[in-house]
Design a protein around this motif. Structure first.
Motif, PDB file in Angstrom:
ATOM      1  N   PRO A  53       0.802  -1.232   0.000  1.00  0.00           N
ATOM      2  CA  PRO A  53       0.000   0.000   0.000  1.00  0.00           C
ATOM      3  C   PRO A  53       0.830   1.275   0.000  1.00  0.00           C
ATOM      4  CG  PRO A  53      -0.025  -1.040   2.168  1.00  0.00           C
ATOM      5  CD  PRO A  53       0.610  -2.014   1.233  1.00  0.00           C
ATOM      6  N   TYR A  54       2.151   1.153   0.210  1.00  0.00           N
ATOM      7  CA  TYR A  54       3.026   2.319   0.244  1.00  0.00           C
ATOM      8  C   TYR A  54       3.605   2.648  -1.131  1.00  0.00           C
ATOM      9  CZ  TYR A  54       2.902   1.348   5.255  1.00  0.00           C
ATOM     10  OH  TYR A  54       2.492   1.108   6.542  1.00  0.00           O
ATOM     11  N   ALA A  55       3.407   1.757  -2.109  1.00  0.00           N
ATOM     12  CA  ALA A  55       4.001   1.926  -3.440  1.00  0.00           C
ATOM     13  C   ALA A  55       2.940   2.318  -4.457  1.00  0.00           C
ATOM     14  CB  ALA A  55       4.699   0.644  -3.872  1.00  0.00           C
ATOM     15  N   GLU A  56       3.364   3.025  -5.489  1.00  0.00           N
ATOM     16  CA  GLU A  56       2.434   3.504  -6.513  1.00  0.00           C
ATOM     17  C   GLU A  56       2.293   2.539  -7.679  1.00  0.00           C
ATOM     18  OE1 GLU A  56       2.288   8.093  -6.945  1.00  0.00           O
ATOM     19  OE2 GLU A  56       4.417   7.568  -6.856  1.00  0.00           O
ATOM     20  N   HIS A  57       3.012   1.424  -7.660  1.00  0.00           N
ATOM     21  CA  HIS A  57       2.980   0.467  -8.759  1.00  0.00           C
ATOM     22  C   HIS A  57       2.847  -0.950  -8.225  1.00  0.00           C
ATOM     23  CE1 HIS A  57       4.974   4.021 -10.453  1.00  0.00           C
ATOM     24  NE2 HIS A  57       4.555   3.616 -11.633  1.00  0.00           N
ATOM     25  N   VAL A  58       2.540  -1.885  -9.134  1.00  0.00           N
ATOM     26  CA  VAL A  58       2.573  -3.307  -8.826  1.00  0.00           C
ATOM     27  C   VAL A  58       3.520  -3.964  -9.817  1.00  0.00           C
ATOM     28  CG1 VAL A  58       0.242  -3.320  -7.871  1.00  0.00           C
ATOM     29  CG2 VAL A  58       0.581  -3.834 -10.304  1.00  0.00           C
ATOM     30  N   ALA A  59       4.045  -5.136  -9.436  1.00  0.00           N
ATOM     31  CA  ALA A  59       4.992  -5.841 -10.289  1.00  0.00           C
ATOM     32  C   ALA A  59       4.870  -7.331 -10.017  1.00  0.00           C
ATOM     33  CB  ALA A  59       6.413  -5.346 -10.025  1.00  0.00           C
ATOM     34  N   PHE A 169      14.840   1.534 -10.845  1.00  0.00           N
ATOM     35  CA  PHE A 169      14.959   1.759  -9.411  1.00  0.00           C
ATOM     36  C   PHE A 169      15.068   3.242  -9.068  1.00  0.00           C
ATOM     37  CE2 PHE A 169      16.581  -2.654  -9.608  1.00  0.00           C
ATOM     38  CZ  PHE A 169      15.764  -3.225  -8.644  1.00  0.00           C
ATOM     39  N   ILE A 170      15.669   4.016  -9.946  1.00  0.00           N
ATOM     40  CA  ILE A 170      15.965   5.418  -9.676  1.00  0.00           C
ATOM     41  C   ILE A 170      15.558   6.270 -10.869  1.00  0.00           C
ATOM     42  CG2 ILE A 170      17.853   7.080  -9.293  1.00  0.00           C
ATOM     43  CD1 ILE A 170      17.209   5.472  -6.861  1.00  0.00           C
ATOM     44  N   VAL A 171      15.111   7.489 -10.587  1.00  0.00           N
ATOM     45  CA  VAL A 171      14.879   8.504 -11.621  1.00  0.00           C
ATOM     46  C   VAL A 171      15.934   9.588 -11.406  1.00  0.00           C
ATOM     47  CG1 VAL A 171      13.289  10.213 -12.546  1.00  0.00           C
ATOM     48  CG2 VAL A 171      12.418   8.004 -11.731  1.00  0.00           C
ATOM     49  N   ARG A 172      16.651   9.922 -12.472  1.00  0.00           N
ATOM     50  CA  ARG A 172      17.799  10.847 -12.378  1.00  0.00           C
ATOM     51  C   ARG A 172      17.464  12.131 -13.128  1.00  0.00           C
ATOM     52  NH1 ARG A 172      23.711   8.720 -14.453  1.00  0.00           N
ATOM     53  NH2 ARG A 172      25.059  10.040 -13.140  1.00  0.00           N
ATOM     54  N   ARG A 173      17.384  13.245 -12.365  1.00  0.00           N
ATOM     55  CA  ARG A 173      17.068  14.527 -12.996  1.00  0.00           C
ATOM     56  C   ARG A 173      17.984  15.608 -12.437  1.00  0.00           C
ATOM     57  NH1 ARG A 173      11.815  13.140 -11.102  1.00  0.00           N
ATOM     58  NH2 ARG A 173      10.448  12.223 -12.708  1.00  0.00           N
ATOM     59  N   ASN A 174      18.751  16.236 -13.314  1.00  0.00           N
ATOM     60  CA  ASN A 174      19.573  17.382 -12.911  1.00  0.00           C
ATOM     61  C   ASN A 174      20.394  17.102 -11.655  1.00  0.00           C
ATOM     62  OD1 ASN A 174      18.488  18.968 -15.052  1.00  0.00           O
ATOM     63  ND2 ASN A 174      16.697  19.428 -13.781  1.00  0.00           N
ATOM     64  N   ARG A 175      21.059  15.949 -11.659  1.00  0.00           N
ATOM     65  CA  ARG A 175      21.947  15.545 -10.560  1.00  0.00           C
ATOM     66  C   ARG A 175      21.169  15.353  -9.255  1.00  0.00           C
ATOM     67  NH1 ARG A 175      26.626  15.342 -12.580  1.00  0.00           N
ATOM     68  NH2 ARG A 175      27.623  14.890 -10.588  1.00  0.00           N
ATOM     69  N   TRP A 176      19.891  15.036  -9.374  1.00  0.00           N
ATOM     70  CA  TRP A 176      19.075  14.702  -8.215  1.00  0.00           C
ATOM     71  C   TRP A 176      18.462  13.325  -8.457  1.00  0.00           C
ATOM     72  CZ3 TRP A 176      18.849  16.926  -3.575  1.00  0.00           C
ATOM     73  CH2 TRP A 176      17.844  16.532  -2.697  1.00  0.00           C
ATOM     74  N   LEU A 183      11.827   0.729  -6.787  1.00  0.00           N
ATOM     75  CA  LEU A 183      12.621   0.803  -5.563  1.00  0.00           C
ATOM     76  C   LEU A 183      11.856   0.320  -4.337  1.00  0.00           C
ATOM     77  CD1 LEU A 183      15.461   1.649  -4.633  1.00  0.00           C
ATOM     78  CD2 LEU A 183      14.527   3.890  -4.072  1.00  0.00           C
ATOM     79  N   ASP A 184      10.568   0.615  -4.257  1.00  0.00           N
ATOM     80  CA  ASP A 184       9.776   0.238  -3.084  1.00  0.00           C
ATOM     81  C   ASP A 184       9.067  -1.089  -3.274  1.00  0.00           C
ATOM     82  OD1 ASP A 184       8.792   0.432  -0.563  1.00  0.00           O
ATOM     83  OD2 ASP A 184       7.356   2.021  -0.964  1.00  0.00           O
ATOM     84  N   LEU A 185       9.286  -1.751  -4.415  1.00  0.00           N
ATOM     85  CA  LEU A 185       8.615  -3.016  -4.671  1.00  0.00           C
ATOM     86  C   LEU A 185       9.548  -4.218  -4.608  1.00  0.00           C
ATOM     87  CD1 LEU A 185       6.206  -2.214  -7.655  1.00  0.00           C
ATOM     88  CD2 LEU A 185       5.554  -2.826  -5.326  1.00  0.00           C
ATOM     89  N   MET A 186      10.726  -4.078  -5.186  1.00  0.00           N
ATOM     90  CA  MET A 186      11.569  -5.236  -5.414  1.00  0.00           C
ATOM     91  C   MET A 186      12.546  -5.533  -4.288  1.00  0.00           C
ATOM     92  SD  MET A 186      10.814  -6.912  -8.111  1.00  0.00           S
ATOM     93  CE  MET A 186       9.120  -6.646  -7.602  1.00  0.00           C
ATOM     94  N   ILE A 187      12.549  -4.733  -3.242  1.00  0.00           N
ATOM     95  CA  ILE A 187      13.377  -5.031  -2.077  1.00  0.00           C
ATOM     96  C   ILE A 187      12.446  -5.268  -0.893  1.00  0.00           C
ATOM     97  CG2 ILE A 187      15.166  -4.189  -0.512  1.00  0.00           C
ATOM     98  CD1 ILE A 187      16.363  -2.631  -2.769  1.00  0.00           C
ATOM     99  N   ASP A 188      12.641  -6.366  -0.205  1.00  0.00           N
ATOM    100  CA  ASP A 188      11.776  -6.761   0.904  1.00  0.00           C
ATOM    101  C   ASP A 188      12.048  -5.868   2.113  1.00  0.00           C
ATOM    102  OD1 ASP A 188      10.439  -7.973   2.988  1.00  0.00           O
ATOM    103  OD2 ASP A 188      10.869 -10.009   2.303  1.00  0.00           O
TER     104      ASP A 188
END
Length: 254
Positions: A53-59, A169-176, A183-188
């Motif tokens: 319930p904390y993640a915005e996607h399912v996999a 796992f990560i979104v990279r924008r302007n060195r951020w 990221l919130d789905l595939m790690i227990d």
């Protein structure tokens, strides 16, 4: 129903993640009969639906009983099936600890605050907040200053960041660096959080988002600590178990 299940399964395998707001994803989460048939269909090929319930996607991920056949290789165990090298796994766990742990804390705190302020005992519970409302990223420059040398220097650091971006796992924008859909789905969380809080990365949690110490106090992790992170699941199985990505997941790090 059969066509819908085939469609959702194919999309999960092809796109790797499906937003929770998608019509078929919603049906899988709310319709018990549809979920039962979906689980049977996925289990037939050794997979299960992954959602929280904390993640915005399912996999989808491997069923527990498929872990050993897939990741076991004689006396050795693979720590991932995404082609990530050891320093790539260490970088992933560091990012998870800096982004997901604080995010989960904020989400839980808001749920508890909502319960305390709810005057109508029969009132509908508000949905958990996700996305930018509770998830904040980390500075790429600050991350490199803290861990870059231990992770192999600038070239390997950038190469591994690129891999994590390609894998979702990560979104990279302007060195951020922000949370990606995986990221919130595939790690227990239940498995890894205690290891992080009580183990090698405990000090990282002291430098959470919003504290000036993130930029000023640059704690240096030793190579031995990072190797310990990468090896954390060599004996207990993988931290994440999505079916392999395309060629980007298997190309050699330069």
């Amino acid at each position: 129903m059969e066509t819908e299940i085939k469609t959702l399964t194919a999309r999960l395998l092809a796109h790797r993640v499906v937003p929770r707001g998608d019509a078929l994803a919603k049906k899988a989460l709310l319709d018990d009969s549809f979920r039962l048939e979906l689980d049977k269909s996925l289990a037939a090929v050794g997979l299960r639906l992954v959602e929280n319930p904390y993640a915005e996607h399912v996999a989808v991920a491997l069923l527990p009983e498929m872990t050993e056949p897939v990741f076991g290789s004689g006396d050795a165990w693979l720590n991932n099936n995404l082609g990530l090298p050891r320093d790539g796994v260490a970088l992933l766990v560091i990012l998870w600890s800096l982004i997901i742990l604080p995010k989960r804390e904020r989400q839980i705190a808001r749920v508890e605050a909502g319960k305390e302020n709810q005057s109508d005992m029969f009132g509908a519970q508000k949905p958990l907040e996700t996305g930018d409302a509770v998830s904040t990223g980390v500075s790429e420059d600050a991350l490199y200053a803290d861990f870059g040398k231990a992770l192999g220097g600038r070239t390997r650091f950038n190469a591994n960041l690129g891999r994590l971006v390609n894998l979702g796992f990560i979104v990279r924008r302007n060195r951020w660096l922000d949370e990606g859909p995986m990221l919130d789905l595939m790690i227990d969380y239940a498995q890894l959080a205690p290891r992080i809080i009580e183990g090698a990365l405990a000090d990282v949690l002291l430098r959470r988002e919003g504290r000036d110490a993130l930029a000023d106090k640059r704690a240096e992790a030793t190579e031995d600590e990072l190797e310990a992170i990468a090896d954390a699941d060599d004996s207990a199985g993988p931290l994440f178990d999505l079916p392999p990505d395309d060629d980007a997941a298997h190309e050699e790090t330069r």
